[in-house]
Design a protein around this motif. Structure first.
Motif, PDB file in Angstrom:
ATOM      1  N   ALA A 242       1.522 -14.069   7.176  1.00 27.19           N
ATOM      2  CA  ALA A 242       1.107 -15.028   6.154  1.00 27.19           C
ATOM      3  C   ALA A 242       0.406 -14.315   5.002  1.00 27.19           C
ATOM      4  O   ALA A 242       0.632 -14.643   3.826  1.00 27.19           O
ATOM      5  CB  ALA A 242       0.197 -16.088   6.768  1.00 27.19           C
ATOM      6  N   ARG A 243      -0.437 -13.335   5.324  1.00 29.69           N
ATOM      7  CA  ARG A 243      -1.103 -12.571   4.260  1.00 29.69           C
ATOM      8  C   ARG A 243      -0.077 -11.799   3.429  1.00 29.69           C
ATOM      9  O   ARG A 243      -0.162 -11.765   2.196  1.00 29.69           O
ATOM     10  CB  ARG A 243      -2.120 -11.597   4.866  1.00 29.69           C
ATOM     11  CG  ARG A 243      -3.399 -12.242   5.332  1.00 29.69           C
ATOM     12  CD  ARG A 243      -4.485 -11.199   5.561  1.00 29.69           C
ATOM     13  NE  ARG A 243      -4.060 -10.188   6.535  1.00 29.69           N
ATOM     14  CZ  ARG A 243      -4.268 -10.280   7.844  1.00 29.69           C
ATOM     15  NH1 ARG A 243      -4.889 -11.347   8.335  1.00 29.69           N
ATOM     16  NH2 ARG A 243      -3.873  -9.329   8.658  1.00 29.69           N
ATOM     17  N   ALA A 244       0.875 -11.174   4.102  1.00 30.45           N
ATOM     18  CA  ALA A 244       1.890 -10.399   3.387  1.00 30.45           C
ATOM     19  C   ALA A 244       2.739 -11.301   2.488  1.00 30.45           C
ATOM     20  O   ALA A 244       3.086 -10.924   1.361  1.00 30.45           O
ATOM     21  CB  ALA A 244       2.784  -9.665   4.383  1.00 30.45           C
ATOM     22  N   THR A 245       3.068 -12.498   2.969  1.00 32.43           N
ATOM     23  CA  THR A 245       3.848 -13.433   2.152  1.00 32.43           C
ATOM     24  C   THR A 245       3.030 -13.885   0.951  1.00 32.43           C
ATOM     25  O   THR A 245       3.565 -14.000  -0.168  1.00 32.43           O
ATOM     26  CB  THR A 245       4.273 -14.655   2.985  1.00 32.43           C
ATOM     27  OG1 THR A 245       4.946 -14.223   4.165  1.00 32.43           O
ATOM     28  CG2 THR A 245       5.207 -15.548   2.182  1.00 32.43           C
ATOM     29  N   GLY A 246       1.743 -14.152   1.150  1.00 32.01           N
ATOM     30  CA  GLY A 246       0.876 -14.526   0.032  1.00 32.01           C
ATOM     31  C   GLY A 246       0.783 -13.416  -1.008  1.00 32.01           C
ATOM     32  O   GLY A 246       0.774 -13.676  -2.222  1.00 32.01           O
ATOM     33  N   GLU A 247       0.704 -12.166  -0.536  1.00 34.07           N
ATOM     34  CA  GLU A 247       0.679 -11.030  -1.460  1.00 34.07           C
ATOM     35  C   GLU A 247       1.972 -10.952  -2.277  1.00 34.07           C
ATOM     36  O   GLU A 247       1.957 -10.670  -3.479  1.00 34.07           O
ATOM     37  CB  GLU A 247       0.486  -9.726  -0.673  1.00 34.07           C
ATOM     38  CG  GLU A 247      -0.879  -9.591  -0.013  1.00 34.07           C
ATOM     39  CD  GLU A 247      -0.928  -8.416   0.967  1.00 34.07           C
ATOM     40  OE1 GLU A 247       0.106  -7.695   1.073  1.00 34.07           O
ATOM     41  OE2 GLU A 247      -1.969  -8.229   1.615  1.00 34.07           O
ATOM     42  N   LEU A 248       3.112 -11.231  -1.625  1.00 34.55           N
ATOM     43  CA  LEU A 248       4.389 -11.192  -2.339  1.00 34.55           C
ATOM     44  C   LEU A 248       4.454 -12.288  -3.395  1.00 34.55           C
ATOM     45  O   LEU A 248       4.922 -12.046  -4.517  1.00 34.55           O
ATOM     46  CB  LEU A 248       5.540 -11.341  -1.345  1.00 34.55           C
ATOM     47  CG  LEU A 248       6.949 -11.338  -1.955  1.00 34.55           C
ATOM     48  CD1 LEU A 248       7.220 -10.041  -2.708  1.00 34.55           C
ATOM     49  CD2 LEU A 248       8.013 -11.547  -0.877  1.00 34.55           C
ATOM     50  N   VAL A 249       3.983 -13.485  -3.076  1.00 33.31           N
ATOM     51  CA  VAL A 249       3.982 -14.579  -4.050  1.00 33.31           C
ATOM     52  C   VAL A 249       3.130 -14.219  -5.256  1.00 33.31           C
ATOM     53  O   VAL A 249       3.529 -14.412  -6.413  1.00 33.31           O
ATOM     54  CB  VAL A 249       3.470 -15.891  -3.404  1.00 33.31           C
ATOM     55  CG1 VAL A 249       3.246 -16.964  -4.468  1.00 33.31           C
ATOM     56  CG2 VAL A 249       4.446 -16.384  -2.356  1.00 33.31           C
ATOM     57  N   ALA A 250       1.938 -13.673  -4.986  1.00 34.13           N
ATOM     58  CA  ALA A 250       1.043 -13.290  -6.090  1.00 34.13           C
ATOM     59  C   ALA A 250       1.675 -12.194  -6.945  1.00 34.13           C
ATOM     60  O   ALA A 250       1.596 -12.227  -8.182  1.00 34.13           O
ATOM     61  CB  ALA A 250      -0.304 -12.826  -5.523  1.00 34.13           C
ATOM     62  N   ALA A 251       2.311 -11.226  -6.306  1.00 34.13           N
ATOM     63  CA  ALA A 251       2.939 -10.132  -7.055  1.00 34.13           C
ATOM     64  C   ALA A 251       4.117 -10.638  -7.887  1.00 34.13           C
ATOM     65  O   ALA A 251       4.322 -10.198  -9.024  1.00 34.13           O
ATOM     66  CB  ALA A 251       3.403  -9.050  -6.083  1.00 34.13           C
ATOM     67  N   LEU A 252       4.881 -11.566  -7.351  1.00 31.53           N
ATOM     68  CA  LEU A 252       6.022 -12.116  -8.086  1.00 31.53           C
ATOM     69  C   LEU A 252       5.570 -12.891  -9.314  1.00 31.53           C
ATOM     70  O   LEU A 252       6.251 -12.894 -10.349  1.00 31.53           O
ATOM     71  CB  LEU A 252       6.844 -13.020  -7.162  1.00 31.53           C
ATOM     72  CG  LEU A 252       7.639 -12.318  -6.060  1.00 31.53           C
ATOM     73  CD1 LEU A 252       8.226 -13.328  -5.082  1.00 31.53           C
ATOM     74  CD2 LEU A 252       8.754 -11.462  -6.663  1.00 31.53           C
TER      75      LEU A 252
ATOM     76  N   THR B 215       3.064 -12.182 -11.180  1.00 32.49           N
ATOM     77  CA  THR B 215       2.633 -11.241 -12.223  1.00 32.49           C
ATOM     78  C   THR B 215       3.753 -10.315 -12.659  1.00 32.49           C
ATOM     79  O   THR B 215       3.588  -9.556 -13.621  1.00 32.49           O
ATOM     80  CB  THR B 215       1.463 -10.391 -11.711  1.00 32.49           C
ATOM     81  OG1 THR B 215       1.899  -9.616 -10.577  1.00 32.49           O
ATOM     82  CG2 THR B 215       0.291 -11.273 -11.318  1.00 32.49           C
ATOM     83  N   ASP B 216       4.877 -10.341 -11.946  1.00 32.13           N
ATOM     84  CA  ASP B 216       6.015  -9.463 -12.231  1.00 32.13           C
ATOM     85  C   ASP B 216       5.624  -7.984 -12.201  1.00 32.13           C
ATOM     86  O   ASP B 216       6.188  -7.156 -12.915  1.00 32.13           O
ATOM     87  CB  ASP B 216       6.650  -9.796 -13.591  1.00 32.13           C
ATOM     88  CG  ASP B 216       7.398 -11.110 -13.561  1.00 32.13           C
ATOM     89  OD1 ASP B 216       7.991 -11.409 -12.509  1.00 32.13           O
ATOM     90  OD2 ASP B 216       7.381 -11.836 -14.569  1.00 32.13           O
ATOM     91  N   ASP B 217       4.661  -7.671 -11.342  1.00 38.36           N
ATOM     92  CA  ASP B 217       4.225  -6.284 -11.175  1.00 38.36           C
ATOM     93  C   ASP B 217       5.151  -5.616 -10.159  1.00 38.36           C
ATOM     94  O   ASP B 217       5.067  -5.890  -8.949  1.00 38.36           O
ATOM     95  CB  ASP B 217       2.775  -6.267 -10.677  1.00 38.36           C
ATOM     96  CG  ASP B 217       2.204  -4.857 -10.572  1.00 38.36           C
ATOM     97  OD1 ASP B 217       2.989  -3.892 -10.423  1.00 38.36           O
ATOM     98  OD2 ASP B 217       0.975  -4.716 -10.612  1.00 38.36           O
ATOM     99  N   GLU B 218       6.043  -4.751 -10.613  1.00 42.56           N
ATOM    100  CA  GLU B 218       7.059  -4.160  -9.749  1.00 42.56           C
ATOM    101  C   GLU B 218       6.446  -3.353  -8.613  1.00 42.56           C
ATOM    102  O   GLU B 218       6.936  -3.386  -7.478  1.00 42.56           O
ATOM    103  CB  GLU B 218       8.005  -3.277 -10.575  1.00 42.56           C
ATOM    104  CG  GLU B 218       8.839  -4.033 -11.586  1.00 42.56           C
ATOM    105  CD  GLU B 218       9.772  -5.038 -10.921  1.00 42.56           C
ATOM    106  OE1 GLU B 218      10.184  -4.790  -9.767  1.00 42.56           O
ATOM    107  OE2 GLU B 218      10.078  -6.071 -11.540  1.00 42.56           O
ATOM    108  N   GLN B 219       5.372  -2.603  -8.930  1.00 40.49           N
ATOM    109  CA  GLN B 219       4.726  -1.797  -7.890  1.00 40.49           C
ATOM    110  C   GLN B 219       4.097  -2.691  -6.821  1.00 40.49           C
ATOM    111  O   GLN B 219       4.244  -2.445  -5.616  1.00 40.49           O
ATOM    112  CB  GLN B 219       3.646  -0.908  -8.513  1.00 40.49           C
ATOM    113  CG  GLN B 219       2.932   0.009  -7.509  1.00 40.49           C
ATOM    114  CD  GLN B 219       3.894   0.981  -6.830  1.00 40.49           C
ATOM    115  OE1 GLN B 219       4.778   1.533  -7.484  1.00 40.49           O
ATOM    116  NE2 GLN B 219       3.738   1.169  -5.521  1.00 40.49           N
ATOM    117  N   ALA B 220       3.442  -3.777  -7.253  1.00 31.55           N
ATOM    118  CA  ALA B 220       2.829  -4.700  -6.302  1.00 31.55           C
ATOM    119  C   ALA B 220       3.898  -5.426  -5.486  1.00 31.55           C
ATOM    120  O   ALA B 220       3.723  -5.679  -4.287  1.00 31.55           O
ATOM    121  CB  ALA B 220       1.949  -5.711  -7.045  1.00 31.55           C
ATOM    122  N   ILE B 221       5.015  -5.759  -6.137  1.00 29.67           N
ATOM    123  CA  ILE B 221       6.107  -6.430  -5.432  1.00 29.67           C
ATOM    124  C   ILE B 221       6.678  -5.520  -4.349  1.00 29.67           C
ATOM    125  O   ILE B 221       6.906  -5.943  -3.208  1.00 29.67           O
ATOM    126  CB  ILE B 221       7.216  -6.847  -6.425  1.00 29.67           C
ATOM    127  CG1 ILE B 221       6.729  -7.964  -7.337  1.00 29.67           C
ATOM    128  CG2 ILE B 221       8.474  -7.287  -5.673  1.00 29.67           C
ATOM    129  CD1 ILE B 221       7.702  -8.328  -8.441  1.00 29.67           C
TER     130      ILE B 221
END
Length: 560
Positions: free
Chosen positions: A339-349, A351-357
């Motif tokens: 769930a944490r990893a999915t939340g991180e992916l949503v947040a990164a998407l 912001t369109d931050d490729e490194q964070a994605i």
């Protein structure tokens, strides 16, 4: 379920069945009235009946689980369907209407001989008789899971209700009840889709859910890679799916009987085209529910196995219970990480931050792989403890969401969706089985009897096939995935049947003896390939048809 759920479920089903039975209480004593409703159906009634016949309970139980597990690539199975609708409307419908046949196979005797007609009818009866058993098993699965009833008893209860109104009113009873069933089905699926999105975290919208699903490989709609062993890709769907649809809608009596009931050629054609236009969007929506379920369970705890009855049985055993509970504890810890990893992916998407994605995807993929491995361990353990249990639990996924997350009242509505689809599809199949048995097998051997006699024989045939379907349903729990099992079963026979009709329509100089032996050879080839190779099942539709046509042409060439 709550009392409100039972009230809505019981009221919905009783109204649909009761209204349909009342409307068709004067089905008549003639074969035309009982088997084809007097050939008075309008185009929209034909279209709804075609859709309801194909959309069984398996569609709404198994297809979302298919998408949850394998993504949306199953949609490619239907790519050939619109083309098939056009071809059937152009070539088959005028012939059937002009000859005023009761069944598709009746045409074959005039074109070839009685032996060919009987062989095609028998292939249909075997295939549809078994498929109807699967259609009964799916809703029995629902009620047995809810009530804790023995599944065999549940199969008999549902099958008995379906047999009762099918036998009493014939084709008109099936068609009228299907109209109400389709309305309930569409209402329920729209409600389920809305609630799945509504129950996502406040910061996760529909677009975010789709982006997560895309990065997890669940939006794999089209695959142009050619692989004969791959069940679902563009090529197998457009070709194998086309041949399967041609055979199912053009030669399967459960569907042919729907548009033979049309008042004229135009009404039948419009009903087929309506199905061609609506089927893919409808199937897309059902698969989308499965994808939304996948995203939903990234943020909400999913059970270690969705097959709750088997889980409870094993959890209380002294030998396997401790191992299963240990896996459950690990699974709960792993869910939090996922769930944490999915939340991180949503947040990164967002912001369109490729490194964070990329970082979030790596983290999520690791948790998904660990979760998959854990579920496989659990399935292995469950199989050791209960050898007769299902190999996979995907057929329970949508049901689990309905029972645990929907508010009171809506649970009853969604269960009514499943049961409505089950009865609509199984009743049409039962109606077609009785028609084919009497018109193609019984009547030619007992000519000259009264219309009342043949109608009574049709009713008894419906009872007999209903009981046989119930018997087969008791073995359906051993199959891997119901939606695939139905289509595999059809593909084993449809290609041969389609080949016979292709020769009948387009190779006017080929006679009955030639096509009969070509069809026998084709069926042997298909069954041999099924048991001896790993060819994707959609290709059997092409192979079976091609062997019949090639065998007919080659023997004709040798004889000339």
């Amino acid at each position: 379920m709550s009392g409100l759920d039972w009230l809505i479920l019981g009221g919905t089903l009783l109204f649909i069945v009761g209204f349909g039975t009342w409307r068709t209480r004067r089905a008549g004593d003639s074969l035309d009235g009982y088997l084809l409703g007097g050939r008075q159906a309008s185009w929209w009634a034909v279209g709804l009946s075609i859709m309801a016949t194909q959309a069984s309970a398996i569609t709404f139980l198994s297809t979302p689980g298919q998408a949850y597990d394998d993504g949306m690539r199953f949609i490619q199975f239907y790519l050939g369907l619109p083309v098939a609708m056009v071809l059937i409307a152009v070539f088959a419908v005028p012939i059937y209407h002009r000859l005023q046949v009761f069944t598709a196979y009746e045409y074959l005797e005039g074109r070839f001989d009685r032996r060919t007609r009987t062989f095609a009818a028998l292939l249909f009866l075997v295939q549809r008789g078994l498929s109807n058993g699967l259609s009964l098993y799916a809703p029995a699965l629902v009620l047995s899971a809810i009530l804790g009833w023995d599944i065999q008893l549940t199969v008999w209860l549902i099958g008995g209700l379906m047999i009762a109104y099918t036998v009493s009113g014939g084709t008109r009873a099936v068609a009228v009840t299907q109209q109400g069933q389709v309305a309930v089905i569409f209402t329920g699926m729209v409600v389920a889709g809305y609630l799945l999105v509504h129950y996502l975290p406040a910061e996760v919208g529909f677009t975010d859910a789709m982006r997560v699903a895309g990065h997890e490989g669940k939006l794999n709609l089209i695959d142009f890679h050619f692989d004969p062993s791959d069940r679902y890709n563009f090529w197998s769907g457009l070709t194998g799916g086309l041949f399967l649809a041609l055979s199912y809608f053009g030669t399967d009596q459960s569907q042919v009987q729907r548009y033979l009931a049309g008042r004229d050629i135009t009404e039948s054609r419009l009903g087929l085209l309506m199905n061609g236009l609506l089927k893919i969007p409808m199937q897309f929506g059902i698969l989308l529910l499965g994808v939304l379920l996948f995203v939903f369970y990234q943020f909400n705890p999913a059970p270690l196995t969705f097959n709750r009855p088997v889980y409870m049985q094993v959890a209380h055993s002294e030998q396997y219970g401790p191992q299963l509970r240990a896996l459950e504890r690990t699974h709960a810890t792993l869910f939090k990480a996922r769930a944490r990893a999915t939340g991180e992916l949503v947040a990164a998407l967002k912001t369109d931050d490729e490194q964070a994605i990329a970082t979030a995807k790596t983290h999520l993929q690791a948790t998904q792989a660990a979760n998959l491995g854990l579920r496989q361990q659990a399935q292995t353990l469950l199989k050791q403890a209960v050898p007769a249990a299902e190999a996979k639990d995907t057929d329970y996924i949508f049901l689990t969401f309905v029972l645990h997350y929907l508010p009171h009242g809506l649970v009853g509505l969604l269960i009514a969706v499943v049961l409505s689809a089950a009865m609509g599809s199984a009743a049409a199949g039962l109606n077609a089985l009785s028609s084919t048995t009497v018109v193609d097998l019984y009547k030619p051997r007992r000519p000259g009897r009264s219309e009342t006699h043949y109608v009574a024989a049709s009713r008894w045939a419906a009872v007999g096939w209903g009981v046989l379907g119930i018997g087969f349903a008791t073995f359906a729990a051993r199959l891997e995935n119901l939606i695939q099992a139905v289509n595999i079963l059809g593909s084993l026979f449809y290609g041969t049947i389609l080949g016979i009709f292709v020769v009948a329509f387009f190779l006017k100089s080929v006679g009955g003896r030639t096509v009969f032996w070509a069809a026998v050879a084709a069926q042997i080839v298909v069954l041999t390939l099924f048991f001896a190779t790993d060819i994707g099942y959609l290709w059997f539709n092409i192979i079976g048809c091609a062997v019949v046509v090639a065998g007919s042409v080659s023997e004709k060439a040798v004889r000339s």
